[in-house]
Design a protein around this motif. Structure first.
Motif, PDB file in Angstrom:
ATOM      1  N   VAL A 172       0.848  -1.271  -0.109  1.00 11.36           N
ATOM      2  CA  VAL A 172      -0.156  -0.025  -0.017  1.00 11.36           C
ATOM      3  C   VAL A 172       0.933   1.334  -0.078  1.00 11.36           C
ATOM      4  O   VAL A 172       0.461   2.107  -0.806  1.00 11.36           O
ATOM      5  CB  VAL A 172      -0.728   0.202   1.073  1.00 11.36           C
ATOM      6  N   GLY A 173       1.898   1.192   0.714  1.00 14.57           N
ATOM      7  CA  GLY A 173       2.916   2.318   0.728  1.00 14.57           C
ATOM      8  C   GLY A 173       3.439   2.560  -0.633  1.00 14.57           C
ATOM      9  O   GLY A 173       4.032   3.664  -0.653  1.00 14.57           O
ATOM     10  N   ARG A 174       3.484   1.604  -1.669  1.00 16.42           N
ATOM     11  CA  ARG A 174       4.089   1.663  -2.712  1.00 16.42           C
ATOM     12  C   ARG A 174       3.052   2.015  -3.806  1.00 16.42           C
ATOM     13  O   ARG A 174       3.153   1.893  -5.124  1.00 16.42           O
ATOM     14  CB  ARG A 174       4.965   0.627  -3.011  1.00 16.42           C
ATOM     15  N   GLY A 175       1.935   2.007  -3.424  1.00 20.09           N
ATOM     16  CA  GLY A 175       0.625   2.627  -4.301  1.00 20.09           C
ATOM     17  C   GLY A 175      -0.282   1.602  -4.434  1.00 20.09           C
ATOM     18  O   GLY A 175      -1.167   1.994  -5.518  1.00 20.09           O
ATOM     19  N   ALA A 176      -0.235   0.427  -4.021  1.00 20.91           N
ATOM     20  CA  ALA A 176      -0.996  -0.652  -4.233  1.00 20.91           C
ATOM     21  C   ALA A 176      -2.538  -0.532  -3.714  1.00 20.91           C
ATOM     22  O   ALA A 176      -2.458   0.348  -2.668  1.00 20.91           O
ATOM     23  CB  ALA A 176      -0.429  -1.994  -3.877  1.00 20.91           C
ATOM     24  N   ASP A 177      -3.392  -0.960  -4.386  1.00 23.04           N
ATOM     25  CA  ASP A 177      -4.841  -0.926  -3.984  1.00 23.04           C
ATOM     26  C   ASP A 177      -5.393  -2.297  -3.665  1.00 23.04           C
ATOM     27  O   ASP A 177      -5.559  -2.765  -4.489  1.00 23.04           O
ATOM     28  CB  ASP A 177      -5.722  -0.232  -4.959  1.00 23.04           C
ATOM     29  N   ILE A 178      -5.372  -2.622  -2.466  1.00 19.33           N
ATOM     30  CA  ILE A 178      -5.825  -4.094  -1.812  1.00 19.33           C
ATOM     31  C   ILE A 178      -7.253  -3.952  -1.601  1.00 19.33           C
ATOM     32  O   ILE A 178      -7.671  -3.013  -0.832  1.00 19.33           O
ATOM     33  CB  ILE A 178      -5.061  -4.652  -0.946  1.00 19.33           C
ATOM     34  N   ARG A 179      -8.347  -4.801  -2.193  1.00 18.02           N
ATOM     35  CA  ARG A 179      -9.593  -4.586  -1.936  1.00 18.02           C
ATOM     36  C   ARG A 179      -9.942  -6.158  -1.568  1.00 18.02           C
ATOM     37  O   ARG A 179      -9.612  -7.069  -1.915  1.00 18.02           O
ATOM     38  CB  ARG A 179     -10.409  -4.332  -2.958  1.00 18.02           C
ATOM     39  N   PHE A 180     -10.927  -6.357  -0.369  1.00 18.14           N
ATOM     40  CA  PHE A 180     -11.458  -7.516   0.198  1.00 18.14           C
ATOM     41  C   PHE A 180     -12.943  -7.527  -0.095  1.00 18.14           C
ATOM     42  O   PHE A 180     -13.455  -6.495   0.011  1.00 18.14           O
ATOM     43  CB  PHE A 180     -10.762  -7.651   1.707  1.00 18.14           C
ATOM     44  N   GLY A 181     -13.486  -8.774  -0.179  1.00 18.94           N
ATOM     45  CA  GLY A 181     -14.681  -8.858  -0.153  1.00 18.94           C
ATOM     46  C   GLY A 181     -15.379  -8.495  -1.546  1.00 18.94           C
ATOM     47  O   GLY A 181     -16.498  -7.897  -1.309  1.00 18.94           O
ATOM     48  N   CYS A 182     -14.770  -8.609  -2.422  1.00 22.97           N
ATOM     49  CA  CYS A 182     -15.268  -7.846  -3.842  1.00 22.97           C
ATOM     50  C   CYS A 182     -15.332  -9.009  -4.910  1.00 22.97           C
ATOM     51  O   CYS A 182     -14.605  -9.903  -4.721  1.00 22.97           O
ATOM     52  CB  CYS A 182     -14.386  -6.888  -4.454  1.00 22.97           C
ATOM     53  N   THR A 183     -16.149  -9.085  -5.764  1.00 24.72           N
ATOM     54  CA  THR A 183     -16.360  -9.796  -6.936  1.00 24.72           C
ATOM     55  C   THR A 183     -16.001  -9.154  -8.164  1.00 24.72           C
ATOM     56  O   THR A 183     -16.411  -8.093  -8.342  1.00 24.72           O
ATOM     57  CB  THR A 183     -17.768 -10.267  -7.032  1.00 24.72           C
ATOM     58  N   VAL A 184     -15.102  -9.584  -8.905  1.00 23.78           N
ATOM     59  CA  VAL A 184     -14.537  -9.207 -10.192  1.00 23.78           C
ATOM     60  C   VAL A 184     -15.411  -9.504 -11.018  1.00 23.78           C
ATOM     61  O   VAL A 184     -15.580 -10.790 -11.312  1.00 23.78           O
ATOM     62  CB  VAL A 184     -12.970  -9.597 -10.442  1.00 23.78           C
ATOM     63  N   ASP A 185     -16.178  -8.771 -11.664  1.00 23.35           N
ATOM     64  CA  ASP A 185     -17.172  -9.179 -12.962  1.00 23.35           C
ATOM     65  C   ASP A 185     -16.302  -9.223 -14.058  1.00 23.35           C
ATOM     66  O   ASP A 185     -16.581 -10.137 -14.966  1.00 23.35           O
ATOM     67  CB  ASP A 185     -18.258  -7.964 -13.091  1.00 23.35           C
ATOM     68  N   ARG A 186     -15.477  -8.487 -14.664  1.00 20.44           N
ATOM     69  CA  ARG A 186     -14.624  -8.627 -15.723  1.00 20.44           C
ATOM     70  C   ARG A 186     -13.552  -7.839 -15.384  1.00 20.44           C
ATOM     71  O   ARG A 186     -13.006  -7.221 -14.579  1.00 20.44           O
ATOM     72  CB  ARG A 186     -15.210  -7.481 -16.531  1.00 20.44           C
ATOM     73  N   VAL A 187     -12.188  -8.560 -16.191  1.00 22.80           N
ATOM     74  CA  VAL A 187     -10.820  -8.000 -16.490  1.00 22.80           C
ATOM     75  C   VAL A 187     -10.898  -7.333 -17.642  1.00 22.80           C
ATOM     76  O   VAL A 187     -11.161  -7.787 -18.779  1.00 22.80           O
ATOM     77  CB  VAL A 187      -9.921  -9.097 -16.164  1.00 22.80           C
TER      78      VAL A 187
ATOM     79  N   ALA B 211      -3.498  -7.164 -18.888  1.00 21.13           N
ATOM     80  CA  ALA B 211      -4.602  -6.448 -17.880  1.00 21.13           C
ATOM     81  C   ALA B 211      -4.417  -4.962 -17.688  1.00 21.13           C
ATOM     82  O   ALA B 211      -3.223  -4.649 -17.238  1.00 21.13           O
ATOM     83  CB  ALA B 211      -4.785  -7.314 -16.686  1.00 21.13           C
ATOM     84  N   CYS B 212      -5.309  -4.310 -17.701  1.00 25.37           N
ATOM     85  CA  CYS B 212      -5.245  -2.867 -17.466  1.00 25.37           C
ATOM     86  C   CYS B 212      -6.363  -2.340 -16.503  1.00 25.37           C
ATOM     87  O   CYS B 212      -6.369  -1.027 -16.223  1.00 25.37           O
ATOM     88  CB  CYS B 212      -5.438  -1.949 -18.500  1.00 25.37           C
ATOM     89  N   GLY B 213      -7.000  -3.305 -15.989  1.00 27.76           N
ATOM     90  CA  GLY B 213      -8.272  -2.800 -14.874  1.00 27.76           C
ATOM     91  C   GLY B 213      -9.065  -3.874 -14.770  1.00 27.76           C
ATOM     92  O   GLY B 213      -9.177  -4.719 -15.490  1.00 27.76           O
ATOM     93  N   VAL B 214      -9.942  -3.571 -13.722  1.00 22.40           N
ATOM     94  CA  VAL B 214     -11.134  -4.562 -13.537  1.00 22.40           C
ATOM     95  C   VAL B 214     -12.383  -3.877 -13.220  1.00 22.40           C
ATOM     96  O   VAL B 214     -12.433  -2.527 -13.076  1.00 22.40           O
ATOM     97  CB  VAL B 214     -10.690  -5.416 -12.190  1.00 22.40           C
TER      98      VAL B 214
END
Length: 104
Positions: free
Chosen positions: A39-54, A70-73
């Motif tokens: 996180v200190g290096r810019g990562a965005d960590i998400r929990f409890g989420c469903t990825v619908d599309r990459v 991949a360029c997003g979700v």
């Protein structure tokens, strides 16, 4: 992997032990340290989420002339998670330089 665990707080003995064991209490602290580092290096960590599309984009490559990265979700909040969206359950698109997905 073991060297990374040591860097985040595991005892150095795991590098030479035949069957290294960290224990739950120690592992929680190690994973917390790793998450803070990311996180200190810019990562965005998400929990409890469903990825619908990459989301993908084409990029040039010197091999076969075409590569895909991949360029997003597109994700949405589960009952236990938060995507950061104002509306629960509403899809949210996140753009990224890299996407790493893990199931747990």
């Amino acid at each position: 992997v073991l060297r990374s665990l040591v860097a985040f707080g595991a005892p150095p003995e795991i590098l030479v032990t035949g069957k290294p064991h960290l224990g739950t209490d120690r592992l929680v602290r190690i994973l917390r340290n790793a998450r803070e580092y990311l996180v200190g290096r810019g990562a965005d960590i998400r929990f409890g989420c469903t990825v619908d599309r990459v989301l993908f984009e084409n990029t040039d490559d010197t091999g076969d002339g075409r590569s895909v990265r991949a360029c997003g979700v597109v994700m949405r909040k589960n009952s236990r998670g938060d995507t950061g969206s104002e509306r629960p359950g509403a899809p949210e698109t996140l753009k990224a330089k890299a996407v790493i997905l893990a199931a747990g």
